[in-house]
Write a protein that holds these residues in place. Structure first.
Motif, PDB file in Angstrom:
ATOM      1  N   ALA A 154       7.294 -18.935   4.877  1.00 39.58           N
ATOM      2  CA  ALA A 154       7.289 -17.887   3.861  1.00 39.58           C
ATOM      3  C   ALA A 154       6.806 -16.561   4.437  1.00 39.58           C
ATOM      4  O   ALA A 154       7.349 -15.491   4.120  1.00 39.58           O
ATOM      5  N   GLY A 155       5.777 -16.632   5.310  1.00 39.28           N
ATOM      6  CA  GLY A 155       5.265 -15.417   5.925  1.00 39.28           C
ATOM      7  C   GLY A 155       6.305 -14.709   6.765  1.00 39.28           C
ATOM      8  O   GLY A 155       6.335 -13.472   6.814  1.00 39.28           O
TER       9      GLY A 155
ATOM     10  N   VAL B  74       8.619 -12.831   4.298  1.00 43.44           N
ATOM     11  CA  VAL B  74       7.929 -11.679   3.710  1.00 43.44           C
ATOM     12  C   VAL B  74       7.793 -10.566   4.739  1.00 43.44           C
ATOM     13  O   VAL B  74       7.998  -9.379   4.428  1.00 43.44           O
TER      14      VAL B  74
ATOM     15  N   ARG C 218      10.990  -8.661   5.245  1.00 45.21           N
ATOM     16  CA  ARG C 218      11.375  -7.801   4.128  1.00 45.21           C
ATOM     17  C   ARG C 218      10.426  -6.617   3.935  1.00 45.21           C
ATOM     18  O   ARG C 218      10.857  -5.493   3.657  1.00 45.21           O
ATOM     19  N   TYR C 219       9.131  -6.871   4.096  1.00 46.01           N
ATOM     20  CA  TYR C 219       8.145  -5.842   3.758  1.00 46.01           C
ATOM     21  C   TYR C 219       7.309  -5.365   4.953  1.00 46.01           C
ATOM     22  O   TYR C 219       6.441  -4.502   4.781  1.00 46.01           O
TER      23      TYR C 219
ATOM     24  N   PRO D 152       1.665  -9.280   4.484  1.00 44.29           N
ATOM     25  CA  PRO D 152       1.431 -10.737   4.509  1.00 44.29           C
ATOM     26  C   PRO D 152       0.199 -11.129   5.299  1.00 44.29           C
ATOM     27  O   PRO D 152      -0.469 -12.111   4.979  1.00 44.29           O
TER      28      PRO D 152
ATOM     29  N   LEU E  91       0.278 -18.101   6.148  1.00 46.79           N
ATOM     30  CA  LEU E  91       0.982 -16.857   5.867  1.00 46.79           C
ATOM     31  C   LEU E  91       0.836 -15.839   6.995  1.00 46.79           C
ATOM     32  O   LEU E  91       1.647 -14.929   7.147  1.00 46.79           O
TER      33      LEU E  91
END
Length: 503
Positions: A319-320, A323, A326-327, A332, A378
């Protein structure tokens, strides 16, 4: 194409083998203590077994990676696998802590080279554009060791005894050496210049870390929080590490060449990796100790308790990565360190009746460990991604190894410092306790009261360790704020390359 995939697959397998052994000891610690006849209230005697492997791993990794540049990947991989087998045999045979520690140090030194050499092999075999994907796969093998290592260790120990964890390494290492011989390119091209090796830098790094760890080790925590040689030895370690930094700034051949790299964001990222490593090692060791010393669980049950954390770790790592893509990497990392800080604060507040505590229908123990695993997981991908963004593609292998070195250094120094404090606190909390004798009147009641007081002391010790770990995670979040994201970083190597392509 097929041959190089086999070669990097073999390299990834040997990285996983070393990574498993880096974490395998955490869930069998009490079992080893019992087998060696060490009293459970003298766990400090086993600390060198934990720190010995990590010290060898961290100290050897950069230098042996450079040796592979000079003498070729195959020769260094095979030599390290041979020494890894020797260290495993010494560890398996050991009847006492000194020989056990010696075996673990040999394992660590040999295992520490496998990651950077394999990453350098990826640089040899893949062009720059495709290299990051391959490096990510090798890094994933390293991360997989942190998840599977504790479970692998307790599984083998439960089935065959803890010594077989290390005896099994002998045929595995031999098989790996044969595979390396037939798949990994040997030597260097004729006429190719042999790069230098920063022996002085490697020696200074190893000596500095060794002094710090020696200064933090206290064989008599019942007397003082730090041994008589502690402060001077730690001061000596700091001086040597400063000398290492000065040397690296002046020498032509460096362990990690930072020319043209923005050092502030890079060091902040490595700082996050270091602090997350300290938190990771505290979790792997102390959660199992809580299970075995307070909850009276077996080593297998302690490992199963830890699975709540271990399962959450890789899920959050994936998931990290999404993220961060994207960001950007900053948020994160900040969120992960703050979430893990909250998790450690919750763990520090575990009640005496932990197994019956819950958040509604969810057992509290499960929820707190999952939350902590999600937080630390993360951070994994953004840290690696940020470091690769700060350095040129030619240094991606070394930079990726630097992330692991930083995390392992955090594990090494974190477990050394917090263990020293924890053992001292436990002794100070129990110094006035008197164990009742069997012929005392009311012996059973007195024994029950004594055991309850010991568990209260252990609970206080663990609570303080988790409080400190939460503070380290908060510090990591503050460091992460200094790391720029993709969108606002105008000077990263990646951004410069993108601008060049559009002009």
């Amino acid at each position: 194409m097929g041959n190089r995939r086999i070669a990097i697959g073999v390299g990834g397998a040997v990285v996983l083998l070393a990574a498993l052994d880096a974490y395998v000891i955490t869930t069998i610690l009490v079992t080893v203590v019992d087998d060696l006849g060490i009293p459970i209230n003298h766990l400090e005697r086993i600390t060198p077994v934990l720190t010995g492997f990590l010290l060898g791993y961290v100290a050897a990794m950069p230098l042996l990676g450079q040796l592979s540049d000079r003498f070729g990947r195959r020769a260094v991989l095979q030599a390290c696998l041979a020494f890894f087998a020797v260290g495993s045999a010494v560890t398996a045979y050991a009847k006492g802590v000194p020989l056990l520690t010696t075996g673990r140090v040999i394992q660590g030194v040999a295992g520490g080279a496998l990651l950077p050499v394999t990453m350098a092999l990826a640089g040899d075999l893949w062009e720059e554009r495709k290299r990051p994907v391959v490096l990510g796969a090798v890094g994933a093998a390293q991360e997989l060791g942190s998840v599977l290592g504790p479970l692998y260790g307790v599984g083998i120990a439960a089935a065959f005894g803890w010594r077989w964890i290390f005896w099994i390494n002998l045929p595995l290492a031999v098989a790996a050496m044969v595979a390396v011989h037939f798949t990994v390119p040997g030597g260097r091209k004729e006429g190719e210049e042999r790069p230098g090796v920063d022996v002085v830098g490697g020696a200074l790094l190893a000596l500095g870390l060794g002094l710090l760890v020696t200064g933090l080790y206290n064989p008599h925590p019942d007397e003082t929080a730090m041994p008589s040689w502690g402060l001077p030895t730690i001061a000596g370690g700091v001086v040597v590490l400063i000398a290492f930094v000065v040397w690296e700034a002046r020498t032509r051949t460096k362990l990690l060449d930072l020319s043209g790299v923005r050092r502030g964001p890079l060091f902040a990222t490595l700082g996050v990796s270091l602090l997350s490593g300290a938190a990771l090692m505290v979790t792997l060791v102390d959660v199992v100790l809580v299970a075995q010393t307070i909850l009276d669980k077996s080593s297998t049950e302690g490992a199963l308790m830890l699975t709540r954390f271990l399962v959450a770790l890789p899920i959050a790592a994936v998931a990290g990565g999404f993220v961060a893509h994207r960001y950007g990497e900053r948020w994160p990392m900040v969120a992960g360190m703050l979430i893990s800080a909250a998790g450690f604060l919750l763990i520090a507040g575990w009640p005496a009746d932990l197994e019956n505590a819950s958040y509604g229908p969810i057992p509290r123990m499960d929820a707190d460990l999952v939350l902590t695993g999600l937080g630390l997981g993360l951070v994994i991908a953004p840290v690696s991604s940020a470091v690769l963004r700060f350095v040129p593609a030619a240094q991606h292998g070394v930079a990726s190894a630097a992330v692991v070195v930083a995390r392992m250094m955090g594990m090494l120094l974190g477990i050394s410092a917090l263990s020293a404090w924890g053992f001292y606190r436990f002794r100070s909390l129990t110094e006035n306790l008197q164990m009742p004798l069997p012929f005392d009147s009311g012996f059973k009641a007195k024994l029950a009261a004594y055991e309850a007081a010991v568990k209260d002391a252990l609970r206080t010790e663990y609570q303080e360790i988790f409080w400190v770990t939460a503070a380290l995670c908060v510090l990591g979040a503050l460091l992460a704020l200094a790391i720029s994201t993709h969108r606002d970083d105008k000077n990263s190597v990646e951004t410069q390359s993108e601008r060049a392509l559009t002009q």
